[in-house]
Write a protein that holds these residues in place. Structure first.
Motif, PDB file in Angstrom:
ATOM      1  N   CYS A 142       1.023  -0.902   0.273  1.00 54.67           N
ATOM      2  CA  CYS A 142       0.135  -0.059  -0.004  1.00 54.67           C
ATOM      3  C   CYS A 142       0.673   1.571   0.161  1.00 54.67           C
ATOM      4  O   CYS A 142       2.207   1.294   0.077  1.00 54.67           O
ATOM      5  N   TYR A 143       0.406   2.703  -0.073  1.00 58.11           N
ATOM      6  CA  TYR A 143       0.945   3.693  -0.229  1.00 58.11           C
ATOM      7  C   TYR A 143       0.939   4.780   0.676  1.00 58.11           C
ATOM      8  O   TYR A 143      -0.373   4.840   0.805  1.00 58.11           O
ATOM      9  N   LEU A 144       1.497   4.377   1.687  1.00 56.64           N
ATOM     10  CA  LEU A 144       1.139   5.262   3.005  1.00 56.64           C
ATOM     11  C   LEU A 144       1.612   7.045   2.852  1.00 56.64           C
ATOM     12  O   LEU A 144       2.622   7.597   3.132  1.00 56.64           O
ATOM     13  N   GLN A 145       0.937   8.031   2.371  1.00 58.01           N
ATOM     14  CA  GLN A 145       1.134   9.630   2.409  1.00 58.01           C
ATOM     15  C   GLN A 145       0.403  10.248   3.504  1.00 58.01           C
ATOM     16  O   GLN A 145       1.276  10.838   3.902  1.00 58.01           O
ATOM     17  N   THR A 146      -0.928  10.085   3.313  1.00 57.43           N
ATOM     18  CA  THR A 146      -1.814  11.255   4.223  1.00 57.43           C
ATOM     19  C   THR A 146      -1.504  10.962   5.207  1.00 57.43           C
ATOM     20  O   THR A 146      -1.608   9.368   5.688  1.00 57.43           O
ATOM     21  N   GLU A 147      -1.544  12.265   6.352  1.00 55.91           N
ATOM     22  CA  GLU A 147      -1.734  11.677   7.867  1.00 55.91           C
ATOM     23  C   GLU A 147      -2.877  12.319   7.775  1.00 55.91           C
ATOM     24  O   GLU A 147      -3.844  13.249   7.811  1.00 55.91           O
ATOM     25  N   HIS A 150      -2.464  16.364   7.762  1.00 60.23           N
ATOM     26  CA  HIS A 150      -2.102  16.855   6.675  1.00 60.23           C
ATOM     27  C   HIS A 150      -1.720  15.812   5.447  1.00 60.23           C
ATOM     28  O   HIS A 150      -1.848  15.104   5.347  1.00 60.23           O
ATOM     29  N   GLY A 151      -2.755  16.320   4.575  1.00 61.42           N
ATOM     30  CA  GLY A 151      -2.702  15.595   2.719  1.00 61.42           C
ATOM     31  C   GLY A 151      -1.951  16.056   1.760  1.00 61.42           C
ATOM     32  O   GLY A 151      -0.976  16.035   1.477  1.00 61.42           O
ATOM     33  N   SER A 152      -2.276  17.362   1.131  1.00 61.15           N
ATOM     34  CA  SER A 152      -2.364  18.151   0.337  1.00 61.15           C
ATOM     35  C   SER A 152      -0.492  18.563   0.964  1.00 61.15           C
ATOM     36  O   SER A 152       0.162  18.778   0.121  1.00 61.15           O
ATOM     37  N   ASN A 153      -0.476  19.133   2.053  1.00 62.35           N
ATOM     38  CA  ASN A 153       0.909  19.724   2.364  1.00 62.35           C
ATOM     39  C   ASN A 153       1.824  18.796   2.402  1.00 62.35           C
ATOM     40  O   ASN A 153       2.101  18.882   3.428  1.00 62.35           O
ATOM     41  N   SER A 184      -4.746   5.179   3.417  1.00 57.89           N
ATOM     42  CA  SER A 184      -4.527   4.685   2.638  1.00 57.89           C
ATOM     43  C   SER A 184      -5.686   3.086   2.211  1.00 57.89           C
ATOM     44  O   SER A 184      -5.084   2.959   3.371  1.00 57.89           O
ATOM     45  N   GLY A 185      -4.846   2.810   1.042  1.00 54.23           N
ATOM     46  CA  GLY A 185      -5.717   2.242   0.696  1.00 54.23           C
ATOM     47  C   GLY A 185      -5.061   0.205   0.934  1.00 54.23           C
ATOM     48  O   GLY A 185      -3.803   0.381   0.682  1.00 54.23           O
ATOM     49  N   ALA A 186      -6.010  -0.383   1.434  1.00 54.64           N
ATOM     50  CA  ALA A 186      -5.341  -1.388   1.965  1.00 54.64           C
ATOM     51  C   ALA A 186      -4.237  -1.562   3.051  1.00 54.64           C
ATOM     52  O   ALA A 186      -4.309  -2.563   3.267  1.00 54.64           O
ATOM     53  N   GLY A 433      -4.245  13.774  -5.336  1.00 56.60           N
ATOM     54  CA  GLY A 433      -3.626  15.590  -5.438  1.00 56.60           C
ATOM     55  C   GLY A 433      -5.534  15.950  -5.867  1.00 56.60           C
ATOM     56  O   GLY A 433      -5.692  14.924  -6.509  1.00 56.60           O
ATOM     57  N   GLU A 434      -5.772  16.628  -4.380  1.00 60.13           N
ATOM     58  CA  GLU A 434      -7.110  17.290  -4.454  1.00 60.13           C
ATOM     59  C   GLU A 434      -6.843  18.060  -5.593  1.00 60.13           C
ATOM     60  O   GLU A 434      -6.215  18.776  -5.396  1.00 60.13           O
ATOM     61  N   ASN A 435      -8.208  18.210  -6.302  1.00 59.80           N
ATOM     62  CA  ASN A 435      -8.599  18.614  -7.377  1.00 59.80           C
ATOM     63  C   ASN A 435      -8.254  20.577  -7.226  1.00 59.80           C
ATOM     64  O   ASN A 435      -7.309  20.914  -8.258  1.00 59.80           O
ATOM     65  N   GLU A 439      -5.364  22.049  -9.709  1.00 57.88           N
ATOM     66  CA  GLU A 439      -5.214  23.200 -10.275  1.00 57.88           C
ATOM     67  C   GLU A 439      -3.625  24.386 -10.281  1.00 57.88           C
ATOM     68  O   GLU A 439      -4.297  25.103 -11.775  1.00 57.88           O
ATOM     69  N   GLN A 440      -3.633  24.760  -8.907  1.00 58.58           N
ATOM     70  CA  GLN A 440      -2.895  25.594  -8.372  1.00 58.58           C
ATOM     71  C   GLN A 440      -1.467  25.143  -9.307  1.00 58.58           C
ATOM     72  O   GLN A 440      -0.602  25.757  -9.657  1.00 58.58           O
ATOM     73  N   GLN A 441      -1.229  24.022  -9.695  1.00 58.51           N
ATOM     74  CA  GLN A 441      -0.104  23.289 -10.237  1.00 58.51           C
ATOM     75  C   GLN A 441       0.457  23.865 -11.735  1.00 58.51           C
ATOM     76  O   GLN A 441       0.725  24.201 -12.169  1.00 58.51           O
TER      77      GLN A 441
HETATM   78  C1  LIG Z   1     -11.150   6.820  -0.569  1.00 54.96           C
HETATM   79  C2  LIG Z   1      -9.544   7.605  -0.659  1.00 54.96           C
HETATM   80  C3  LIG Z   1      -8.063   6.744  -0.369  1.00 54.96           C
HETATM   81  C4  LIG Z   1      -6.850   7.183  -0.486  1.00 54.96           C
HETATM   82  N1  LIG Z   1      -6.052   6.514  -0.656  1.00 54.96           N
HETATM   83  C5  LIG Z   1      -5.035   7.510   0.006  1.00 54.96           C
HETATM   84  C6  LIG Z   1      -3.965   6.482  -0.009  1.00 54.96           C
HETATM   85  O1  LIG Z   1      -3.769   5.319  -0.190  1.00 54.96           O
HETATM   86  N2  LIG Z   1      -2.866   6.655   0.198  1.00 54.96           N
HETATM   87  C7  LIG Z   1      -2.753   7.840   0.288  1.00 54.96           C
HETATM   88  O2  LIG Z   1      -1.838   7.939   1.370  1.00 54.96           O
HETATM   89  N3  LIG Z   1      -3.735   8.919   0.290  1.00 54.96           N
HETATM   90  C8  LIG Z   1      -4.627   8.435   0.076  1.00 54.96           C
HETATM   91  N4  LIG Z   1      -5.991   9.063   0.331  1.00 54.96           N
HETATM   92  C9  LIG Z   1      -5.695  10.417   0.909  1.00 54.96           C
HETATM   93  C10 LIG Z   1      -5.747  11.291   0.290  1.00 54.96           C
HETATM   94  O3  LIG Z   1      -5.190  11.814  -1.016  1.00 54.96           O
HETATM   95  C11 LIG Z   1      -5.895  13.128   0.895  1.00 54.96           C
HETATM   96  O4  LIG Z   1      -7.193  12.896   1.193  1.00 54.96           O
HETATM   97  C12 LIG Z   1      -6.135  13.718  -0.287  1.00 54.96           C
HETATM   98  O5  LIG Z   1      -4.420  14.329  -0.370  1.00 54.96           O
HETATM   99  C13 LIG Z   1      -6.312  15.252  -0.158  1.00 54.96           C
HETATM  100  O6  LIG Z   1      -5.534  15.271   1.203  1.00 54.96           O
HETATM  101  P1  LIG Z   1      -6.488  16.410   2.636  1.00 54.96           P
HETATM  102  O7  LIG Z   1      -7.499  15.349   2.697  1.00 54.96           O
HETATM  103  O8  LIG Z   1      -5.280  15.898   3.816  1.00 54.96           O
HETATM  104  O9  LIG Z   1      -7.291  17.606   2.345  1.00 54.96           O
HETATM  105  P2  LIG Z   1      -6.604  19.195   2.660  1.00 54.96           P
HETATM  106  O10 LIG Z   1      -5.018  18.727   2.520  1.00 54.96           O
HETATM  107  O11 LIG Z   1      -7.013  19.170   4.429  1.00 54.96           O
HETATM  108  O12 LIG Z   1      -7.668  20.057   2.256  1.00 54.96           O
HETATM  109  C14 LIG Z   1      -8.754  19.937   2.426  1.00 54.96           C
HETATM  110  C15 LIG Z   1      -9.400  21.616   1.560  1.00 54.96           C
HETATM  111  O13 LIG Z   1      -8.426  22.452   1.819  1.00 54.96           O
HETATM  112  C16 LIG Z   1      -8.238  22.997   1.129  1.00 54.96           C
HETATM  113  N5  LIG Z   1      -6.780  23.466   1.035  1.00 54.96           N
HETATM  114  C17 LIG Z   1      -6.349  22.964   1.403  1.00 54.96           C
HETATM  115  N6  LIG Z   1      -4.026  23.411   1.357  1.00 54.96           N
HETATM  116  C18 LIG Z   1      -5.038  24.327   0.401  1.00 54.96           C
HETATM  117  C19 LIG Z   1      -4.054  25.471  -0.573  1.00 54.96           C
HETATM  118  N7  LIG Z   1      -2.451  25.351   0.357  1.00 54.96           N
HETATM  119  N8  LIG Z   1      -4.347  26.703  -1.148  1.00 54.96           N
HETATM  120  C20 LIG Z   1      -6.170  26.415  -1.343  1.00 54.96           C
HETATM  121  N9  LIG Z   1      -6.351  25.600  -1.001  1.00 54.96           N
HETATM  122  C21 LIG Z   1      -6.141  24.471  -0.310  1.00 54.96           C
HETATM  123  C22 LIG Z   1      -8.225  21.893  -0.591  1.00 54.96           C
HETATM  124  O14 LIG Z   1      -8.694  22.124  -1.454  1.00 54.96           O
HETATM  125  C23 LIG Z   1      -9.666  20.878  -0.051  1.00 54.96           C
HETATM  126  O15 LIG Z   1     -10.438  21.500   0.278  1.00 54.96           O
HETATM  127  C24 LIG Z   1      -7.290   8.282   0.603  1.00 54.96           C
HETATM  128  C25 LIG Z   1      -8.680   9.014   0.128  1.00 54.96           C
HETATM  129  C26 LIG Z   1      -9.864   9.258  -0.039  1.00 54.96           C
HETATM  130  C27 LIG Z   1     -10.515   9.967  -0.068  1.00 54.96           C
END
Ligand SMILES: Cc1cc2nc3c(=O)[nH]c(=O)nc-3n(C[C@H](O)[C@H](O)[C@H](O)COP(=O)(O)OP(=O)(O)OC[C@H]3O[C@@H](n4cnc5c(N)ncnc54)[C@H](O)[C@@H]3O)c2cc1C
Length: 675
Positions: A142-147, A150-153, A184-186, A433-435, A439-441
């Motif tokens: 499996c792939y463990l990135q999101t915490e 923190h996810g996007s950052n 993380s899936g699985a 990658g959150e949409n 888009e910003q990238q």
């Molecule tokens: C079904 C599912 C499967 C997944 N599988 C995996 C997996 O296998 N492994 C893994 O590691 N992760 C996994 N994820 C996690 C997923 O990759 C993260 O949820 C995603 O990257 C977004 O991160 P976040 O949830 O922390 O959202 P956040 O980063 O907290 O974002 C929340 C909101 O804030 C906005 N935001 C955040 N930062 C900024 C900024 N700088 N500027 C403007 N707006 C901002 C975002 O656009 C969003 O609307 C999974 C998630 C789901 C739902």
């Protein structure tokens, strides 16, 4: 209406008639959409095997609990690989078998994230140690990135991997609750190993930011969690019950030691003494992401194709409302307000399927280039795939819901089949990658290219940035849309390219006072200009793909894609002056011509709609939809499904004694009356 009219028989008659009305050679278009006759033949054979195997039976899944769905998901994964061995399926066959699954399977994390990242980023030693086991599923990853925090950052991830030069090990640690790996899936119950993003800490507390590490999670003998790790499932993924068959999980690490070779160090590494070895390209770690995201384009194409097939079939046999010339209520597909909603789905599916196939070829090329250290295509492909991921997930989610709504109340039934697809696809806007972040990238890269045009060393304009040629050449003047524009693909493509270039220019000129939606609009405009240019290429290649009748029909499908894209971009086109009112328009509404052209195309495609949707080649097992059955007998299919509802096993529910009876008795007592 005739009293002898039998709606269930009429369903089948309507479907047969609609099929007979199709003028295209469905078999030819089907082979084309499936990537050629060989691939179509393989898909047919594989679907026959799967649909006859009880493990893949879908008849009761609408009634399954989360636990049952998860167990079924694991059983499906296991059976798929058993069948691979049994039938000696090639890798390509397995890709087909997995792609026709309509369940988010735990094994997908292994195939789509874990394995490619290991192959692309691990050192030769680490790869060769685990390659065979990874390929044969002797280990599951499996792939463990999101915490949790923190996810996007990525730069704020808290999990640490501290290098210990004395023992040449890394120590993985989760210092806080918010550093818990999450989603993380699985990871919850399935994976034995994981690839984890953790902050690399070098001697002297030097924080080098997130890097990838390979870590074992569970025992290969007992499947128990190894010491120092805390693992579990994050719980039912969402309120719509999507993703129930996958164990999205959490993980914490308490000073877990892993050998130095477990850092994925093909590009960035650490010397024995603890010095950092810089990667050759800053975006090297994006190669895995590019791979996952590129798969989403084809995946969205097939999902939209399913939504189109189900909704078009149902709208063909559903009769409602006005009495038509045959003395019966009209087929709902004949109402413009219905068909203008669902025929465009065909167009998006046609485009995304071809686009996805071309993208997969580009990503394969990139992988080959990267394996010999050639990073020239990396940044370009990264931005292209990011924009496409946003586009296909956004439109795919909308299209699934549009199709569901077009079917009225029955569309909401689990037996319609689209609700599950919708629930499973919804998080596509968030994962990989959150949409909004993507888009910003996309926009940042476009602005950088745009700004370079006025420097002595301008960036070369190709692929996703070729539309910028329009403003680089000062002699070019934006076109003005006329009535003719809507009949010509090249004119529609040009408008979409001008929209992208003028929007990028506007954004570059207004950075100090940006309007809040501009990032989203610019990203979409850039990606749609890129897709439009590819659609132009697809149209140009049609003559060699089909017989003339099908060429004419598929050309209309592609033109409809371009026109509906323009329609959804009207705010930009009007704001940028690319569509202006002319004296010829009777209503002075400059958008009317476009809308009428969309309506005309949908009407022209109406007799072909069943043929075009049959051309995707879905079996009833693949669609699993009472409303999308091939023979059109939707009422019988819906009736048969409802009979399987567990509540119908007994006439009087067990809730009667416990709840319904006391409620009734209380009411009767209060009313003081007997009936
Ligand atoms: C079904 C599912 C499967 C997944 N599988 C995996 C997996 O296998 N492994 C893994 O590691 N992760 C996994 N994820 C996690 C997923 O990759 C993260 O949820 C995603 O990257 C977004 O991160 P976040 O949830 O922390 O959202 P956040 O980063 O907290 O974002 C929340 C909101 O804030 C906005 N935001 C955040 N930062 C900024 C900024 N700088 N500027 C403007 N707006 C901002 C975002 O656009 C969003 O609307 C999974 C998630 C789901 C739902």
């Amino acid at each position: 209406m005739s009293s002898s009219h039998d709606p269930t028989k009429q369903n089948a008659i309507d479907m047969t008639n609609a099929r007979a009305a199709t003028s295209i050679e469905v078999a030819d278009v089907r082979k084309f959409l499936n990537g050629g006759p060989l691939l179509w033949d393989r898909r047919k054979k594989i679907v026959t095997i799967l649909s006859n195997d009880p493990v893949f039976d879908k008849s009761l899944r609408a009634f399954h609990s989360r636990q049952e769905q998860f167990l079924r998901g694991e059983a499906i994964s296991n059976r798929l690989y058993e069948l691979q061995e049994l039938h000696k399926w090639s890798q390509e066959d397995m890709t087909i078998a997995l792609s026709v699954m309509d369940e988010p399977l735990p094994i997908a994390s292994h195939n789509i994230t874990f394995k490619p990242v290991l192959e692309l980023q691990a050192s030769t030693e680490l790869r060769s140690k685990y390659a065979a086991m990874t390929a044969s599923k002797g280990i599951l990853g499996c792939y463990l990135q999101t915490e949790l925090g923190h996810g996007s950052n990525l730069s704020c991830l808290e999990t640490t991997a501290t290098y210990l030069p004395q023992t040449q090990e890394f120590e993985l640690h989760s210092p806080t609750l918010t550093s818990t790996k999450w989603w993380s899936g699985a990871l919850g119950k399935t994976a034995t190993h994981g690839i984890i993003q953790a902050k690399l800490i070098l001697p002297g507390e030097k924080d080098m930011g997130p890097h990838l590490f390979f870590v074992q999670l569970r025992s290969l003998e007992t499947h128990e969690t190894l010491p120092g790790r805390t693992l579990g499932d994050v719980g039912q993924p969402d309120t719509l019950c999507g993703w129930a068959s996958t164990d999205n999980g959490f993980a914490r690490f308490d000073h877990v030691r892993i050998p130095k070779e477990n850092m994925l160090s093909k590009f960035a590494g650490v010397s024995d003494a603890g010095e950092y070895v810089t990667p050759p390209h800053a975006k090297m770690s994006f190669s895995g992401l590019i791979y996952f995201r590129s798969l989403m384009v084809t995946n969205a194409g097939w999902l939209i194709a399913k939504a189109a097939t189900v909704s078009i079939r149902y709208a063909t046999v559903r009769r409602q409302g006005e009495i038509g010339p045959d003395g019966l209520e009209r087929q709902i597909i004949t109402y413009p307000s219905v068909h203008v909603r669902i025929i465009p789905l065909l167009a998006r599916a046609f485009v995304y399927l071809e686009l996805g196939r071309a993208l997969t070829r580009r990503v394969d090329e990139l992988t080959r280039d990267l394996s010999v250290g050639d990073t020239t295509q990396l940044a370009e492909l990264h931005h292209m795939v990011s924009g496409l991921k946003v586009l296909v997930s956004t439109t795919g989610i909308q299209d699934l819901e549009t199709a569901r709504r077009s079917m009225g109340g029955h569309g909401y039934s689990a037996f319609a089949g689209l609700g599950k697809l919708y629930a499973d696809f919804l998080p596509a806007a968030t994962y990989e990658g959150e949409n909004s972040i993507l888009e910003q990238q996309v926009v940042r890269a476009a602005l950088k290219t745009f700004r370079s045009l006025s420097t002595p060393r301008p960036a070369s304009l190709s692929g996703t940035s070729s539309y910028l040629c329009l403003i680089r050449d000062k002699a070019l003047v934006p076109p003005k849309a006329t009535a003719d524009t809507w009949a010509k693909p090249e004119a529609a493509i040009s408008l979409l390219e001008w929209r992208a270039s003028l929007l990028v220019q506007e954004m570059a000129n207004t950075t100090t006072t940006p309007d809040p939606s501009i990032t989203q609009r610019v990203s979409r405009a850039i990606t749609e200009a890129f897709v439009a240019a590819r659609v132009g290429e697809l149209i140009a290649a049609l003559d060699s793909a089909f017989k003339p009748r099908a060429v004419a029909v598929v050309r209309k499908v592609y033109l409809l894609y371009l026109l509906t894209t323009l329609e959804s971009a009207l705010v930009d086109l009007l704001s940028l002056g690319l569509i202006i009112a002319t004296v010829e328009t009777a209503t002075h509404n400059p958008t009317r011509g476009l809308r009428l052209a969309v309506a005309r195309l949908c009407k022209e495609l109406l007799p072909e709609a069943i043929g075009l949707s049959d051309a995707f080649g879905f079996s009833d097992w693949e669609l699993d939809s009472a409303l999308g059955v091939y023979d059109g007998r939707v009422y019988e299919a819906l009736w048969a499904k409802a009979q399987q509802e567990p509540l119908n096993r007994t006439d009087v529910t067990e809730a009667y004694e416990v709840s319904i009876k006391p409620l009734l008795l209380r009411g009767q007592k209060i009313a003081g009356a007997k009936l």
